[in-house]
Design a protein around this motif. Sequence first.
Motif, PDB file in Angstrom:
ATOM      1  N   UNK A 116       5.735  -1.473   0.756  1.00 49.33           N
ATOM      2  CA  UNK A 116       4.602  -2.387   1.212  1.00 49.33           C
ATOM      3  C   UNK A 116       3.958  -1.880   2.360  1.00 49.33           C
ATOM      4  N   UNK A 117       4.284  -1.080   3.279  1.00 48.24           N
ATOM      5  CA  UNK A 117       3.727  -0.307   4.539  1.00 48.24           C
ATOM      6  C   UNK A 117       2.955   0.739   3.839  1.00 48.24           C
ATOM      7  N   UNK A 118       3.588   1.772   2.778  1.00 46.00           N
ATOM      8  CA  UNK A 118       2.770   2.538   2.190  1.00 46.00           C
ATOM      9  C   UNK A 118       1.507   1.862   1.468  1.00 46.00           C
ATOM     10  N   UNK A 121      -0.973   1.208   3.858  1.00 46.68           N
ATOM     11  CA  UNK A 121      -1.650   2.500   4.576  1.00 46.68           C
ATOM     12  C   UNK A 121      -2.733   2.894   3.439  1.00 46.68           C
ATOM     13  N   UNK A 122      -2.577   2.969   2.155  1.00 49.28           N
ATOM     14  CA  UNK A 122      -3.510   3.113   1.018  1.00 49.28           C
ATOM     15  C   UNK A 122      -4.535   2.220   1.180  1.00 49.28           C
ATOM     16  N   UNK A 123      -4.346   0.844   1.374  1.00 51.82           N
ATOM     17  CA  UNK A 123      -5.204  -0.257   1.266  1.00 51.82           C
ATOM     18  C   UNK A 123      -6.462   0.294   2.455  1.00 51.82           C
ATOM     19  N   UNK A 124      -5.919   0.589   3.734  1.00 49.98           N
ATOM     20  CA  UNK A 124      -6.682   0.946   4.794  1.00 49.98           C
ATOM     21  C   UNK A 124      -7.301   2.048   4.675  1.00 49.98           C
ATOM     22  N   UNK A 125      -6.813   3.155   3.990  1.00 49.32           N
ATOM     23  CA  UNK A 125      -7.509   4.441   3.667  1.00 49.32           C
ATOM     24  C   UNK A 125      -8.559   4.358   2.720  1.00 49.32           C
ATOM     25  N   UNK A 126      -8.436   3.571   1.742  1.00 46.24           N
ATOM     26  CA  UNK A 126      -9.494   3.166   0.765  1.00 46.24           C
ATOM     27  C   UNK A 126     -10.440   2.148   1.499  1.00 46.24           C
ATOM     28  N   UNK A 127     -10.365   1.702   2.478  1.00 42.35           N
ATOM     29  CA  UNK A 127     -11.302   1.002   3.258  1.00 42.35           C
ATOM     30  C   UNK A 127     -11.591  -0.369   2.431  1.00 42.35           C
ATOM     31  N   UNK A 186       3.844  -3.079  -5.136  1.00 42.17           N
ATOM     32  CA  UNK A 186       2.885  -2.040  -4.399  1.00 42.17           C
ATOM     33  C   UNK A 186       1.631  -2.238  -4.852  1.00 42.17           C
ATOM     34  N   UNK A 187       1.355  -2.434  -6.064  1.00 47.68           N
ATOM     35  CA  UNK A 187      -0.210  -2.496  -6.532  1.00 47.68           C
ATOM     36  C   UNK A 187      -0.538  -4.026  -5.983  1.00 47.68           C
ATOM     37  N   UNK A 188       0.091  -5.129  -5.760  1.00 48.15           N
ATOM     38  CA  UNK A 188      -0.442  -6.228  -5.476  1.00 48.15           C
ATOM     39  C   UNK A 188      -0.848  -6.088  -3.837  1.00 48.15           C
ATOM     40  N   UNK A 189      -0.162  -5.474  -3.286  1.00 40.87           N
ATOM     41  CA  UNK A 189      -0.513  -5.274  -1.715  1.00 40.87           C
ATOM     42  C   UNK A 189      -1.723  -4.359  -1.724  1.00 40.87           C
ATOM     43  N   UNK A 190      -1.713  -3.371  -2.481  1.00 37.80           N
ATOM     44  CA  UNK A 190      -2.906  -2.426  -2.403  1.00 37.80           C
ATOM     45  C   UNK A 190      -4.381  -3.161  -2.844  1.00 37.80           C
ATOM     46  N   UNK A 191      -4.222  -3.615  -3.926  1.00 38.95           N
ATOM     47  CA  UNK A 191      -5.373  -4.244  -4.778  1.00 38.95           C
ATOM     48  C   UNK A 191      -5.811  -5.751  -4.659  1.00 38.95           C
ATOM     49  N   UNK A 192      -4.832  -6.345  -4.312  1.00 40.65           N
ATOM     50  CA  UNK A 192      -4.869  -8.069  -4.459  1.00 40.65           C
ATOM     51  C   UNK A 192      -4.867  -8.746  -3.014  1.00 40.65           C
ATOM     52  N   UNK A 193      -3.925  -8.498  -2.226  1.00 39.66           N
ATOM     53  CA  UNK A 193      -3.875  -9.053  -1.042  1.00 39.66           C
ATOM     54  C   UNK A 193      -3.327  -8.102   0.153  1.00 39.66           C
TER      55      UNK A 193
END
Length: 307
Positions: A116-118, A121-127, A186-193
């Motif tokens: 989830x930390x990873x 990180x991706x979530x933030x990098x993608x803005x 992993x995908x949930x934390x990047x793209x959903x919440x």
Amino acid sequence: MSNKTKLPVGQEAIEEFGWMYAHRFLLLRRATQFFFLAIFLLGPWFGIWWFKGNLSGSMTFNFLPLNDPFITVQSFAALHWPETTALIGAVIVGVIYALIGGRVYCSWVCPINPVTDGAHWIHEKLGMQKGWQPKHNTRYWILAMVVAVSAATGTIAWEFVNPISMLHRGLIFGMGFAWAFVVAVFLFDIFVSRRGWCGHLCPVGTFYGLLGTKSVVRISAVKRSECDDCMDCFAVCPEMHVISPALRGKDEDTALILSPDCTNCGRCIDVCAMDVFKFTHRFDDTPAPGRVQRTRTQPATGASKAA
């Protein structure tokens, strides 16, 4: 606001203390997470059975039982009385986390935390925007539902979908359907919440948070008067709402972070160039003067860090 807030999160601490020191608790956390995962892989991978089982339940050196108390609660709900060794193991683990902080499990032990930390990180990098944010009490409803399903089905319900157990099984038996649960988180934390799984949904973390409500180990904003509003601590905190009462309190307010949602991850300590935070205990009555209000010229810059 000062030009410091234009720096990347944690950069000021890196310049002040060096990269290693400004990541010391993050590095320690990754080491402990790897350690707890590795000890249970010694048997299946190398035939060294010092630790038999996994984080749900284990026998260490053939005499010390260690069991997840959340599993035991589900067992009771399902009307299955655990064996004496399992009860002893649950009590041992429960007492430890009740003392050091229940959600220490989330940040220092759980192997899903690096996942989830990873994702964050991706979530933030993608803005990306923070996305759907469930209400704070959603986690408690999910916890209650898991116990209710265990009672209704007579099973340890959460273990059928627990991504922690799924990750462990996947590492032992190879790629398979079990990994789908880990990838889904992993995908949930990047793209959903943003920080959605650990912060809003996971019933294991919720249970351990309740367990550690009165825990001894705490983080304190003991030098909150030195805070320069860089907002880095809010940017890195997985439960940023726990910081405000301690950091922005008045002289008569405690500087201790007392919320059970705090994971004691120590990242706020890492990234603070002003050395505001420290690990301490809940009985620490060190005086902590309220913050000195400073004049800022660009208030929107720092706020964006915590957004």
